[in-house]
Design an enzyme around this catalytic site. Structure first.
Site, PDB file in Angstrom:
ATOM      1  N   GLU A  76       8.161   4.477   5.402  1.00  0.00           N
ATOM      2  CA  GLU A  76       9.091   3.351   5.534  1.00  0.00           C
ATOM      3  C   GLU A  76      10.528   3.709   5.150  1.00  0.00           C
ATOM      4  OE1 GLU A  76       8.196   1.034   7.184  1.00  0.00           O
ATOM      5  OE2 GLU A  76       6.223   0.258   6.665  1.00  0.00           O
ATOM      6  N   HIS A  95       9.281  -2.020  -2.299  1.00  0.00           N
ATOM      7  CA  HIS A  95       8.455  -2.579  -1.225  1.00  0.00           C
ATOM      8  C   HIS A  95       7.004  -2.534  -1.678  1.00  0.00           C
ATOM      9  CE1 HIS A  95       6.327  -3.169   2.454  1.00  0.00           C
ATOM     10  NE2 HIS A  95       5.914  -1.916   2.521  1.00  0.00           N
ATOM     11  N   HIS A  97       2.753  -4.306  -1.189  1.00  0.00           N
ATOM     12  CA  HIS A  97       1.801  -5.128  -0.447  1.00  0.00           C
ATOM     13  C   HIS A  97       1.147  -6.076  -1.455  1.00  0.00           C
ATOM     14  CE1 HIS A  97       1.299  -1.834   2.911  1.00  0.00           C
ATOM     15  NE2 HIS A  97       2.558  -2.187   2.704  1.00  0.00           N
ATOM     16  N   TYR A 116      12.301 -24.259  -7.941  1.00  0.00           N
ATOM     17  CA  TYR A 116      13.728 -23.884  -7.973  1.00  0.00           C
ATOM     18  C   TYR A 116      13.962 -22.377  -8.127  1.00  0.00           C
ATOM     19  CZ  TYR A 116      13.918 -23.100 -13.035  1.00  0.00           C
ATOM     20  OH  TYR A 116      13.742 -22.580 -14.282  1.00  0.00           O
ATOM     21  N   HIS A 158       2.119  -7.674   6.617  1.00  0.00           N
ATOM     22  CA  HIS A 158       2.447  -6.397   5.991  1.00  0.00           C
ATOM     23  C   HIS A 158       2.662  -6.508   4.471  1.00  0.00           C
ATOM     24  CE1 HIS A 158       4.982  -2.454   6.345  1.00  0.00           C
ATOM     25  NE2 HIS A 158       4.421  -2.584   5.159  1.00  0.00           N
ATOM     26  N   TYR A 211      25.745 -18.532 -14.502  1.00  0.00           N
ATOM     27  CA  TYR A 211      25.117 -17.822 -15.613  1.00  0.00           C
ATOM     28  C   TYR A 211      25.299 -16.315 -15.481  1.00  0.00           C
ATOM     29  CZ  TYR A 211      22.682 -22.167 -16.797  1.00  0.00           C
ATOM     30  OH  TYR A 211      22.380 -23.445 -17.151  1.00  0.00           O
TER      31      TYR A 211
HETATM   32 ZN   LIG Z   1       4.275  -1.242   3.589  1.00  0.00          ZN
END
Ligand SMILES: [Zn+2]
Length: 218
Positions: A76, A95, A97, A116, A158, A211
């Site tokens: 990726e 990233h 899963h 929120y 994914h 903040y």
């Molecule tokens: Zn992936």
């Protein structure tokens, strides 16, 4: 970022990759972690068990996609590269899963403003990018678009992506996104939660901005 920062960043990447499995936001060899360096980024290698990962296994990828290292970069690497190119403020990408985020993504559902804290991801919702095959330019294009004005998105069928100014804050955001995904999933078992209005989410986003450190907000 200067060259002296690279050894420390390699350590941080290995630690973050292990942490995402230890904290239950990823499993096995799925997912990947990167951090920006001058002229490119450092990223976890393709298909290696995180417990076997050493700092020398982390791969340096230039912005033209050329990889430098003893391992192949994560499959990726392309969306990491494109996010760094499109988002100059981003210095780290996680990233995963993550089970609950990915469950929603498998239903092509993003996370609406049912709570929120959605604002922590930078906007009134967390979008779900359309599906495309892993590692493709198409997936990368979808991810960059879903992240517009946001620090996190889901990827249909994914997983999820979180981005930020440091590995530490990005990992925290990934955990927050998975927590929100779990709460939303749980709420959906009982009914369809009422959503906060755009006006209320705008108010929360403004408070977070004031903040300065959204993660310290109540
Ligand atoms: Zn992936």
């Amino acid at each position: 970022m200067n060259a002296d920062a690279e050894p420390a960043l390699r350590e941080e990447i290995v630690a973050a990759a292990r942490a995402m499995n230890a904290m239950g936001i990823n499993r096995g060899t799925a997912g990947n972690v990167s951090a920006r360096v001058a002229g490119g980024f450092l990223v976890t290698p393709s298909g290696m068990r995180y417990e076997d990962l050493g700092t020398a296994d982390v791969v340096r990828v230039a912005m033209d996609g050329t990889a430098h290292g003893v391992r192949k970069p994560s499959s990726e690497w392309r969306f990491h590269r494109d996010i760094y190119r499109e988002r100059p403020e981003v210095a780290a990408i996680v990233h995963t899963h993550a089970p609950f985020a990915t469950t929603l993504a498998c239903l092509d559902r993003g996370i609406p403003p049912f709570h929120y804290m959605i604002a922590r991801a930078g906007g009134r919702d967390i979008r779900c990018a359309p599906y495309a095959t892993f590692g493709t330019q198409e997936l990368s294009d979808h991810a960059v678009r879903a992240l517009e004005g946001r620090r996190a998105c889901l990827l249909a069928h994914h997983g999820m992506i979180a981005v930020g100014a440091s590995l530490e804050s990005t990992l925290e955001l990934a955990i927050e996104v998975e927590t929100l995904a779990e709460m939303y999933w749980r709420a959906l078992q009982v009914g369809e939660p009422e959503l906060l209005s755009d006006a209320e989410m705008a108010k929360v986003l403004e408070k977070f901005r004031t903040y300065g450190q959204p993660c310290r907000a109540g």
